[in-house]
Design an enzyme around this catalytic site. Structure first.
Site, PDB file in Angstrom:
ATOM      1  N   LYS A 284      35.184  55.819 -50.690  1.00  0.00           N
ATOM      2  CA  LYS A 284      34.694  57.169 -50.452  1.00  0.00           C
ATOM      3  C   LYS A 284      33.399  57.119 -49.658  1.00  0.00           C
ATOM      4  O   LYS A 284      32.599  56.192 -49.815  1.00  0.00           O
ATOM      5  CB  LYS A 284      34.440  57.882 -51.789  1.00  0.00           C
ATOM      6  CG  LYS A 284      35.699  58.222 -52.571  1.00  0.00           C
ATOM      7  CD  LYS A 284      35.352  58.930 -53.865  1.00  0.00           C
ATOM      8  CE  LYS A 284      36.610  59.234 -54.664  1.00  0.00           C
ATOM      9  NZ  LYS A 284      37.463  60.231 -54.018  1.00  0.00           N
ATOM     10  N   ARG A 358      47.920  60.099 -57.829  1.00  0.00           N
ATOM     11  CA  ARG A 358      49.372  60.323 -57.800  1.00  0.00           C
ATOM     12  C   ARG A 358      50.133  59.056 -58.174  1.00  0.00           C
ATOM     13  O   ARG A 358      51.263  59.139 -58.664  1.00  0.00           O
ATOM     14  CB  ARG A 358      49.791  60.852 -56.427  1.00  0.00           C
ATOM     15  CG  ARG A 358      49.574  59.910 -55.274  1.00  0.00           C
ATOM     16  CD  ARG A 358      49.570  60.629 -53.923  1.00  0.00           C
ATOM     17  NE  ARG A 358      48.380  61.445 -53.757  1.00  0.00           N
ATOM     18  CZ  ARG A 358      48.137  62.201 -52.684  1.00  0.00           C
ATOM     19  NH1 ARG A 358      49.007  62.232 -51.686  1.00  0.00           N
ATOM     20  NH2 ARG A 358      47.029  62.917 -52.612  1.00  0.00           N
TER      21      ARG A 358
END
Length: 510
Positions: A284, A358
């Site tokens: 990130k 996910r």
């Protein structure tokens, strides 16, 4: 922990640190000015019926979230009156809605943190109102001070409100008692979820989270099964192992089960539990890491909801699945371009290791599907795209059944959790086609929240009704507190999940 009581005491003779009353913006068709809400008659009478004028002199308007403090009138054993704004006065022959009462009670409770006891004399017409006020007060009184030097020592720090008395309540009425007992169970478990979300990741890693669940399971008679990293390897949980492979804190899959001998339906809840998300190899950017301890908010919500259901003794079987991992970059971390074989047997090409939620959810969804529940609901801080679409206070709902999506949305709105139904456009599925694997974990950039929903749908068992709640926006409040919502972890989705369990138990959930 805040104590909660229903009280029939008269306001003047009640001993407390403060008495909370409601005020509203008068309807233009009637007074048009500030209005003292029902419940505060005794206080208004002590001010010779001029309380509204006194409050207006002090600058009160009745706007939602507004707090005005003034000395209690002569003869009251309570020294302080706290007037909290309820917003617009309801039309004639109608009453304040539950969410307005919940927010007002929360606002007042926050303003009174540091006090020992507060009496709430807000509008209370039935048991539902009592439940809403109790819930708002208990949630508003929340604070997280465990890591501060003074902690929650009332002699040193500003401890949360210790006791809440609801004036006008009916302590012998079954409906009232049930309403406040429900509020107590749901609020305490939601606040437990907030504590977990706010806990630093060096103390809340997958194994530690699993231990918290095991302790709660023993306390509330729940069955808890924990799959450690060795069991995950043996079982073939490639998604959870892939995401957790870069961290020294090994992943876990936790199954938490509540069963009722009278249950006719089975609801499965699946939560994303990334205890810290660095993004992995797809690191990130600076400025996006500081709040990533909250990436386990979905698992916290599922955990809290299952425990609340157990405390309420609902006639429904509920299974919670917590997919716990820490997503870190290292020599053993999954790489962009790697292919993972999931628990379902499908293969996934990992194009972005920061799309990790996910992957862990996919394994947990398939595990939940194997038990053939009547419905599955997953909860996750899944995509920044959903925040761009719906902002920081509303979560998105996707489903493989339109009627079920509507039912979930209605349940969320009923309990005061802003949510919005979102589509699963079939044309976006093509963007996840992979030349190497069965599916890629990334697709088109536009509509990224919907793409994530489509990915998860691939791992729901055939014929099982499913909904996906993307709580990325409201799960962690980076702004100032409001209503009963604190700064930091919010516990979003707990109340929706409990309501869904109640509806399922009653046979009212399609």
């Amino acid at each position: 922990m805040t104590a909660l009581t229903l009280s029939t005491a008269a306001a003047p003779g009640l001993r407390a640190d403060a008495i909370v009353i409601g005020v509203a913006k008068g309807a233009a068709s009637r007074s048009g000015g500030l209005v003292v809400a029902p419940g505060a008659e005794a206080v208004d009478k002590a001010y010779d019926g001029k309380l509204a004028g006194v409050l207006e002199t002090l600058g009160a308007s009745g706007a939602e979230g507004e707090v005005t403090k003034l000395p209690a009138p002569s003869g009251f054993k309570t020294p302080l009156v706290v007037a909290v704004g309820l917003g617009p006065e309801p039309e004639k022959d109608s009453s304040f809605d539950a969410e307005a009462l919940r927010r007002a009670a929360g606002t007042a409770a926050r303003a009174l943190n540091g006090s020992k006891k507060a009496a709430f004399a807000l509008p209370l017409t039935d048991a539902a109102d009592a439940g809403a006020i109790a819930e708002g007060a208990l949630l508003g009184a929340y604070s997280f001070d465990a890591y501060k030097e003074n902690g929650k020592d009332p002699k040193k720090g500003k401890a949360p409100l210790a006791e809440v008395a609801l004036l006008g309540g009916k302590p012998r009425d079954r409906a009232y008692k049930a309403a406040v007992e429900r509020a107590l169970a749901v609020s305490e478990e939601l606040n437990r979820a907030r504590d977990l979300i706010n806990t630093p990741p060096n103390d809340l890693y997958p194994e530690a989270f699993a231990a918290v669940v095991q302790a709660a399971g023993k306390e509330h008679g729940l069955k808890v099964q924990v799959l450690d990293d060795k069991a995950l390897v043996k079982g073939g949980y490639g998604g959870i192992l892939g995401v957790g492979g870069g961290s020294e804190a090994k992943p876990r899959l936790v199954k938490l089960s509540y069963t009722s001998s009278k249950a006719k339906k089975h609801l499965a809840l699946v939560g994303k539990g990334i205890t810290y998300d660095s993004g992995g190899i797809s690191l990130k950017p600076a400025g996006h890491n500081e709040t990533m301890k909250c990436d386990m908010s979905g698992a916290a919500a599922v955990f809290a909801a299952v425990v609340a259901v157990a405390r309420l003794g609902l006639e429904v079987n509920v299974t919670g699945w917590l997919a716990l991992a820490e997503n870190m970059p290292s020599g053993s971390a999954v790489r962009p371009g790697d292919v993972l074989r999931m628990y379902s047997g499908k293969t996934v090409e990992v194009l972005n290791t920061d799309a990790e939620g996910r992957l862990v959810l996919a394994d947990a969804l398939w595990a939940a599907s194997e038990e053939k529940p009547d419905a599955i609901v997953d909860v996750a801080t899944l995509t920044g795209a959903m925040m761009l679409a719906l902002g920081s206070r509303t979560y998105g709902i996707m489903a493989n059944d339109d009627a079920f999506r509507t039912a979930v949305h209605e349940a969320a709105e009923e309990v005061g959790e802003p949510a919005w139904p979102m589509p699963l456009p079939e044309h976006l599925r093509k963007g996840m086609e992979s030349p190497t694997a069965d599916i890629a974990n990334m697709g088109e950039r536009m509509g990224g929240g919907l793409v994530a929903g489509l990915f998860l749908r691939e791992f729901v068992g055939e014929g099982i009704t499913w909904a996906h709640l993307d709580i990325a926006g409201p799960a962690f409040n980076e702004g100032g507190p409001f209503g009963y919502t604190p700064k930091g972890g919010t516990g979003t989705a707990v109340r929706t999940l409990v309501r869904l369990a109640e509806l399922t138990a009653a046979g009212d959930l399609g």
